[in-house]
Design an enzyme around this catalytic site. Structure first.
Site, PDB file in Angstrom:
ATOM      1  N   LYS A  65     -14.252  -3.236   1.500  1.00 26.05           N
ATOM      2  CA  LYS A  65     -13.525  -2.905   0.488  1.00 26.05           C
ATOM      3  C   LYS A  65     -13.820  -3.745  -0.548  1.00 26.05           C
ATOM      4  CE  LYS A  65     -10.709  -0.075   3.308  1.00 26.05           C
ATOM      5  NZ  LYS A  65      -9.244  -0.003   3.806  1.00 26.05           N
ATOM      6  N   GLN A 109      -3.701  -3.088   4.925  1.00 26.46           N
ATOM      7  CA  GLN A 109      -4.382  -2.321   6.055  1.00 26.46           C
ATOM      8  C   GLN A 109      -3.666  -1.967   7.051  1.00 26.46           C
ATOM      9  OE1 GLN A 109      -7.523  -1.571   5.034  1.00 26.46           O
ATOM     10  NE2 GLN A 109      -8.200  -0.850   7.437  1.00 26.46           N
ATOM     11  N   ASP A 132      -3.981   3.165  -2.150  1.00 28.94           N
ATOM     12  CA  ASP A 132      -4.206   4.203  -0.918  1.00 28.94           C
ATOM     13  C   ASP A 132      -3.501   5.421  -1.131  1.00 28.94           C
ATOM     14  OD1 ASP A 132      -5.627   2.870   1.150  1.00 28.94           O
ATOM     15  OD2 ASP A 132      -3.877   1.439   1.548  1.00 28.94           O
TER      16      ASP A 132
HETATM   17  N1  GUN Z   1      -6.667   2.163   8.002  1.00 26.48           N
HETATM   18  C1  GUN Z   1      -7.620   3.098   8.215  1.00 26.48           C
HETATM   19  N2  GUN Z   1      -7.929   3.682   7.052  1.00 26.48           N
HETATM   20  C2  GUN Z   1      -7.123   3.284   5.911  1.00 26.48           C
HETATM   21  C3  GUN Z   1      -7.213   3.282   4.809  1.00 26.48           C
HETATM   22  O1  GUN Z   1      -7.642   4.137   4.034  1.00 26.48           O
HETATM   23  N3  GUN Z   1      -6.260   2.448   4.067  1.00 26.48           N
HETATM   24  C4  GUN Z   1      -5.381   1.595   4.693  1.00 26.48           C
HETATM   25  N4  GUN Z   1      -4.620   0.712   4.117  1.00 26.48           N
HETATM   26  N5  GUN Z   1      -5.535   1.410   5.998  1.00 26.48           N
HETATM   27  C5  GUN Z   1      -6.417   2.058   6.626  1.00 26.48           C
END
Ligand code: GUN
Length: 294
Positions: A65, A109, A132
């Site tokens: 990311k 995350q 998110d």
């Molecule tokens: N864990 C799995 N997918 C995601 C996501 O899109 N964002 C976050 N913050 N955690 C995740």
């Protein structure tokens, strides 16, 4: 002489829903916009990421990311907290990032360690920095089909892939397998918003195949390798393979062998939904900056 049915059967045509290619287009567009903003003397957007604990998959996802963000000129800032972090300590860090003028977006995350109260962590993020789209304010707007909120990354990436790939959503029977708050539920909501008829299936669904066989659009987001076998797919359906199951050091989705022989559209895995999720996160970070500091 082959049987007559064979002679008239049309050759199987399949479109690949190439997430890497679509994500690149989206990232290139954002790179241009970020470049123009910086050239005009405005601050560079910045993504703050938070990982609690040492889950290797989380570290890998967050690195990807940050790399995508950097590629378009968005700065990133990496925060690591130890596994034994308390809810209060995590919420305190989030409060600091909320107040930090230079931070455009905050990503915490998931999964988080068990002792952390997930709800407290999710609502601690200022909704304007919630890239998110997990905060109930943003998730609530999406649930009600109202504009103005932050769109969740993976579900929005799936919709973009389908639309740009020429899949008709309006009027389609869509079946989503998986009911998580991150993927299944919000994907179903975005499909309803676009006038699909949506069924959500999950681990307690009886006769899953009876549902999936009716799907013009099948979104597999259960996190179970080989869950969707070839005979569970309607010929010509658009099949989106969301899950990233780690097996023998590689990544597989939820589809069994041969699904590619019947699907009309198919996402590669890897290279389908994953790059789209990251592109949507980068877009959300750029948009969060614009909203806060036009
Ligand atoms: N864990 C799995 N997918 C995601 C996501 O899109 N964002 C976050 N913050 N955690 C995740």
């Amino acid at each position: 002489m082959p049987p007559i049915g064979f002679m008239f059967r049309r050759p199987h045509r399949q479109e690949v829903l190439d997430g890497r290619a679509v994500a690149k287009q989206i990232l290139d567009d954002i790179a241009t916009k970020v470049g123009a903003r910086v050239a005009a003397g405005k601050p560079r957007p910045k993504l703050a990421t938070v990982i609690v604990g040492d889950n290797p998959a989380s570290a890998l996802y967050v690195r990807s990311k940050q790399r995508d963000a950097r590629q378009v000129g968005i700065d990133s800032e990496d925060h690591r907290l130890p596994t034994e972090t308390s809810t209060e300590q995590l919420v305190e860090l989030i409060a600091v990032l909320n107040r930090d003028e230079s931070v455009s977006g905050i990503l915490v995350q998931q999964p988080l360690p068990n002792q952390i109260d997930l709800v407290q962590a999710v609502i601690a993020v200022d909704p304007i920095k919630d890239v998110d789209g997990f905060h109930p304010f943003n998730a609530g707007l999406v649930a009600q089909g109202l504009p103005g909120g932050v769109q969740p990354c993976t579900p929005t990436g799936i919709i973009e892939l389908l639309e740009r790939g020429g899949v008709r959503i309006e009027g389609a029977n869509a079946v989503v397998v998986g009911r998580s708050n991150i993927v299944g539920k919000p994907t179903a909501l975005l499909l309803i918003k676009r006038n699909a008829t949506v069924t959500i299936c999950h681990t307690k669904t009886t006769n899953l195949a009876a549902h999936t066989r009716e799907a013009d659009i099948l979104v597999a987001a259960a996190g179970r390798p080989n869950l969707i076998s070839k005979d569970m797919v309607k010929p010509g359906a658009a099949v989106v393979d969301v899950s990233a199951n780690r097996i023998d050091g590689g990544q597989v989705g939820d589809l069994g062998p041969g699904v590619e022989e019947v699907a009309g559209w198919l996402t590669p895995n890897p290279g389908g939904v994953g790059p789209m999720t990251r592109a949507m996160l980068v877009r959300n970070t750029y948009e969060a900056e614009i909203r806060r500091r036009p």
